[in-house]
Design a protein around this motif. Structure first.
Motif, mmCIF file in Angstrom:
data_model
loop_
_atom_site.group_PDB
_atom_site.id
_atom_site.type_symbol
_atom_site.label_atom_id
_atom_site.label_comp_id
_atom_site.label_asym_id
_atom_site.label_seq_id
_atom_site.Cartn_x
_atom_site.Cartn_y
_atom_site.Cartn_z
ATOM 1 N N GLN A 264 108.298 66.984 0.317
ATOM 2 C CA GLN A 264 107.996 66.070 -0.799
ATOM 3 C C GLN A 264 107.870 66.842 -2.106
ATOM 4 N N MET A 265 108.448 66.228 -3.133
ATOM 5 C CA MET A 265 108.323 66.730 -4.498
ATOM 6 C C MET A 265 107.761 65.601 -5.348
ATOM 7 N N ILE A 266 106.958 65.984 -6.321
ATOM 8 C CA ILE A 266 106.537 65.045 -7.367
ATOM 9 C C ILE A 266 107.295 65.440 -8.625
ATOM 10 N N VAL A 267 107.926 64.463 -9.251
ATOM 11 C CA VAL A 267 108.683 64.762 -10.467
ATOM 12 C C VAL A 267 108.260 63.776 -11.564
ATOM 13 N N ALA A 268 108.218 64.283 -12.783
ATOM 14 C CA ALA A 268 107.838 63.454 -13.933
ATOM 15 C C ALA A 268 109.073 63.160 -14.781
#
Lengths: 353, 715
Positions: A264-268
């Motif tokens: 999982q990655m969190i991207v803005a």
């Protein structure tokens, strides 16, 4: 006695034969001695050209923030202009200070300056990788180079030509992966072999690659911000060794990002924070955090960091870019936990576990 | 008035003791002030009065005729035996002595006039330096002779100040401001600073108006040569020719200056030399005036060629951050025609043409990401017609102005791809004043109201149109019991259209056009001349102004700055000016005090710590104390300037402040006459106490430096 000798020989032999090509150069890993430096470090860029970059530290355990820790330890001397990135290796911190063309080295026990590595005119260091105590790399934005240096002696060892306007650099699989942003006009990742110190591949990704992350399994993920137009079409690209194996389109200029796990990655982007499934390379259709909740004036999430121990996200809020900013702490559900006041334009969050 | 009377008595006593020479003073008949540069001559000799109107007249035959001549005054001749200690000259009226203006022409608002004499021309390298020393305008100075110098009135940004050159507006279309380092004092004879909109001006601007005029403040023909050098490797040579005939005058001015400009400064405890601040400039101007009984025609033109380094900011480990330079060629022409239609009716016509060719070379691609140069060519043609009519106690101005601008601008991210921008700007204005003299307890009351309507259209990436409606109203009272006291109250509502750069980059990066900036406010002035018969002049102004939709450049992504309309600001403050002279004009002192509050009055978001904080780079307090000592052929000027602390972050955090500073400059001038030559030598010291200071963060100011100037006039 003979038993001990043979045991030692077996152990030594097993170690010898267990080494592979990848293990010939030890990848960066946490040094147990550094566990006391745990916490969240924020490199505040300051105002461009105003020589007021600063360093903040959040003590997660005590919930306390310390600002201007570099100035306080160094007779009010400024860290420099436009601090951009920080890594900790051993008991030293390495801070890339862009407009001051240097990598500032600090003692992590006292935060006192241990000197700096001078990259010279237009050196513009952006991202630092420390491979070991004698080997480090930094991207040099205006020189289109990856600069090799010795972190201990502070010597510049070599300049390696890469693509235009290199931003991020990460280490994986004995190589340095460098994102060539071209300020929005390039779409490549240079792969540099650290044995030969040369670019061995140039991989095609999306426009304006600015961020990169290495998962525990050696996979490299590159975030491309795209052009700053109405669509802002960017994307996340998955690289395994020398191959781009997969990608997912992300609109509205994705940028700041962090890995929460290998999957999982969190991207803005300009709308908020999204979760990306790295196994399927798919992105949620809606943000789980709205950008305006972080930065109500412009909807900008300026930096991102992840605390694996507590499963908390740290988001940089530059406010209006002209005053001291904030760090907003959220859980992975998007619930806000706390806000800390930090310096101007908190551009990098480095979480030391 | 009283000065002349008292001084006349003093002179009489001196003359009876001295016998050999007669010391006289030549005064304005109306104001009773001494007149500088009056030519006093006979068939045996020729002299000119000094800055105070004084002259030692050699003894001659009682029957000899002595002539008194000055371009602004009616020529007078007297027999030597009839000359008293004071000679009064009558000012010439606008056209001829036969036609007089009967209506009362009052000067609304607060205006400061600086008549630039040779001493000032030689002391200062740029008009920006002169304004900084002689007025209460704040100069945002990026350092050194070639550093950009923009004015700031009452904490407002430079784009809010209209700058006129011989009545033509010269604010840069691209930035909206004017760089006062571009003009040499040698080309200018007068500066007027108008803070309130007055009957003289058709422009409505919250930051006031700075009028630069070239003209003829010298009384006689002259040819002037000069040279200047300073310790920061600045060298300059110049000449000026002025010829005055009956109805025709002309002037030619040339200056060539160059400097490596490696001035010394302090940074982080180390003395360094400024890099890449070099410049090389050539400036040629010509001025022609032709007068008839009904008409004054004035033509002015200048050409300048300038190559200057862009020194960049100074930060830790990077003290030569830029290797870029500018190459600019500028040509400017303006024609003014003032025609007397009837007794009370004037028509003023103006036509101007402005050509600028700018080339910016950036070898390290620090300004432009993927190219090394950018060019920009501007053609701007402007014209206006103003009509002024006065009858009895009324004065009415009506006018129309049209400006056509064509800007050929290379795209910031592309080579050899030009954006062709055309802009048309129309302005209509009307203003009027009415005087009442028969009011109890009041000598005079004047009312003024002015309206302006601007309409513009420009094609940027898309077509952008805008219109602005502004107005200003004033009331002025002169109490009967104190005739030299004036009380002024002014109220205005003004708009400022975004400059080309602001509108272009907003449409390019933010995908929308900006709104006009809006200003509304009032100010109250007490202006008292010659308090209680002394030589003390006092002026104090309180102002209160609010702005909305202020345009601010804000960083967004990848260090890119884009303009946005942002917030409300309230500007309040006090401006005090005290002028006085002592010992019969031997010593003149000016004290200027400014207190400026320029506070952000909008909390734009939760946690906005800029609310109620001072705008960046606006000092709360400034004090200028200027002293000049004039003794015979020697003039000593001392300029003291104190500027309070400023902040460069919007939340005024203590870490991000610039310290207050005090700077003292001085100049000593000596002139003497030998045969038909007048020689003037000036020696100046700037920053006498070696103050280490910044006006703008990361742009250091020079440490102590010296200059010497020599001027020779052929009379």
């Amino acid at each position: 006695m003979k038993r001990h000798f043979y045991l030692t020989l077996i152990i030594f032999a097993s170690l010898f034969f267990a080494c592979s090509k990848d293990d010939q150069v030890t990848p960066p890993k946490d040094n147990p001695l550094t566990s006391k430096y745990q916490g969240v470090y924020i490199v505040n860029e300051g105002l461009y050209g105003q020589n007021n970059a600063s360093l903040s530290f959040i003590n997660i355990t005590d919930n306390v923030v310390f600002n201007n820790i570099y100035e306080d330890a160094n007779n009010s001397n400024s860290l420099g202009d436009t601090g951009n990135e920080m890594v900790i290796f051993g008991n030293k911190g390495y801070i890339a200070v862009d407009n001051s063309n240097k990598i500032e080295i600090i003692n992590m026990d006292t935060f006192k300056s241990l000197g700096f590595i001078d990259l010279g005119g237009a050196g513009s260091p952006r991202d630092v990788v420390i491979v070991d105590s004698t080997l480090g790399y930094v991207t040099s934005l205006y020189n289109d180079k990856l600069v090799k240096f010795n972190p201990t002696t502070k010597q510049i060892l070599k300049d390696i030509r890469v693509g235009g306007k290199p931003e991020a650099a990460v280490y994986a699989n004995g190589k340095i992966y460098v994102t060539n942003s071209g300020f929005g006009n390039e779409n490549t990742v240079s792969v540099v072999d650290i044995i030969t110190d040369s670019e061995i591949a140039k991989l095609k990704v999306g426009l304006n690659p600015r961020f990169a992350h290495t998962a525990d399994d050696g996979t490299v993920y590159v975030v491309c911000s795209g052009q700053y137009d109405a669509t802002g079409r960017g994307g996340i690209y998955k690289i395994v060794n020398l191959t781009v194996t997969d990608s997912v389109i992300v609109n509205n200029n994705p940028g700041e990002s962090c890995l929460t796990s290998n999957t999982q990655m969190i991207v803005a982007n300009s709308f908020g924070l999204y979760k990306v499934n790295l196994s399927t390379m798919s992105i949620d259709s809606t943000p789980f955090v709205n950008a305006m909740d972080i930065n109500p004036i412009f909807g900008v999430i300026y930096s991102l960091g992840f605390d694996k121990k507590n499963n908390n996200l740290y988001c940089g809020n530059p406010k209006d870019f002209q005053q001291n900013g904030e760090i907003v702490v959220l859980n992975l559900s998007g619930t806000e936990i706390k806000r800390y006041n930090v310096g101007i334009n908190p551009g990098t969050i480095y979480v030391k576990q | 008035m009283y000065f002349c009377k008292i001084f006349s008595v003093f002179l009489f006593l001196c003359n009876t003791l001295l016998l050999a020479q007669k010391v006289i003073i030549v005064c304005n008949y109306e104001t009773k002030n001494g007149i500088a540069n009056v030519t006093v001559f006979s068939d045996k000799y020729s002299y000119i009065t000094d800055n105070n109107g004084l002259l030692e007249l050699p003894k001659t035959l009682p029957s000899d005729s002595i002539y008194f001549s000055h371009v602004a005054y009616s020529k007078t001749s007297l027999l030597y035996k009839d000359i008293k200690d004071t000679v009064f000259l009558r000012p010439k009226n606008l056209i001829t002595d036969e036609i007089t203006i009967t209506a009362k022409y009052t000067e609304q608002g607060f205006k400061q006039t600086i008549d630039i004499n040779n001493v000032q021309k030689s002391n200062f390298a740029t008009i920006g330096d002169l304004i900084k020393a002689e007025s209460d305008l704040f100069i945002k100075d990026y350092g050194g002779v070639s550093g950009v110098k923009g004015v700031s009135l009452r904490g407002l940004s430079s784009e809010n100040t209209v700058v006129l050159f011989n009545e033509a507006r010269i604010n840069d279309m691209r930035t909206g401001m004017f760089d006062f380092s571009l003009i040499s004092p040698l080309a200018i004879d007068k500066i007027e600073i108008i803070k309130n909109n007055s009957i003289e001006s058709s422009y409505f601007s919250a930051g006031g108006i700075v009028k630069l005029s070239s003209g003829f403040n010298a009384a006689e023909n002259k040819i002037l040569f000069g040279a200047k050098a300073n310790s920061d490797f600045y060298r300059s040579v110049f000449f000026n020719i002025k010829q005055i005939y009956n109805n025709f005058n002309y002037s030619i001015n040339f200056e060539r200056g160059y400097s490596s400009n490696n001035y010394k400064y302090n940074f982080e405890g180390i003395e360094l030399r400024r890099q890449n601040a070099f410049f090389s400039k050539s400036f040629l101007s010509a001025d022609i005036e032709y007068r008839t009984s009904k008409n004054i025609l004035n033509l002015y033109t200048h050409y300048s060629h300038l190559k200057n380094g862009i020194p960049g900011f100074v930060v830790n480990n990077n003290t030569s951050s830029s290797s870029a330079y500018n190459l600019s060629k500028m040509y400017f022409f303006v024609a003014n025609n003032n025609y007397l239609l009837q007794n009370n009716w004037f028509i003023l016509g103006n036509v101007s043409y402005n050509y600028q060719n700018l080339y910016l070379y950036d070898p390290l691609k620090q300004i432009f990401s993927n190219k090394t140069s950018q060019s920009s060519i501007l053609h701007e043609t402007s014209g206006f017609v103003k009509s002024r009519y006065n009858k009895n106690n009324f004065i009415i101005h009506l006018g129309y102005e049209f400006t056509y601008s064509n800007l050929k601008n290379e795209m910031p991210t592309e080579n050899n791809i030009f954006l062709n921008i055309n802009k048309t700007y129309n302005k209509l204005f009307i203003n009027g004043s009415y005087s009442i003299t028969s009011v109890p307890y009041s000598k005079e009351i004047n009312f003024f109201v002015g309206f302006g309507y601007d309409f513009y259209k420009q094609n940027l990436l898309n077509t952008n149109k805008g219109n602005l409606f502004s107005y200003n109203t004033q009331a002025e009272i002169k109490p009967a019991i104190l005739p030299s006291l004036r009380l002024l109250l002014s109220f205005s509502k003004l708009l400022r259209a975004p400059s080309f750069n602001e509108q272009f980059y907003s449409s390019l990066y933010n995908l929308k056009f900006l709104n006009n900036e809006y200003y509304e406010g009032y100010d109250f002035t007490i202006d008292y001349d010659k308090i209680a018969g002394t030589d003390i002049n006092f002026t104090a102004t309180y102002y209160n102004l609010i702005s909305k939709d202020k345009i601010v450049w804000i960083p967004s992504r990848q260090a890119l700055q884009t303009p946005k309309n942002y917030g409300h600001i309230r500007y309040t403050g006090v401006e005090v000016k005290i002028e006085s002279s002592f010992f019969k004009n031997l010593i003149n002192v000016n004290v200027l005090y400014n207190y400026n509050n320029a506070l952000s009055k909008s909390k734009m978001f939760a946690g906005d710590n800029s609310f109620n904080k001072q705008l960046v780079y606006v000092p709360k307090e400034r004090i200028n104390i200027n002293t000049s000592i004039n003794y015979k052929n020697i003039t000593l000027n001392v300029y003291n300037s104190f500027t309070g602390e400023r902040f460069y972050s919007s939340d005024n955090s203590y870490k991000n402040r610039l310290n207050q500073y005090y700077v003292c400059d001085a100049s000593l001038s000596y002139f003497y006459q030998l045969l038909s030559f007048k020689h003037n030598i000036s020696f100046s010291v700037f920053n006498i106490f070696n103050t280490d200071y910044f006006v703008i963060q990361s742009y250091p100011m020079p440490l102590r430096n010296y200059s010497i100037t020599y001027i020779m006039e052929i009379l």
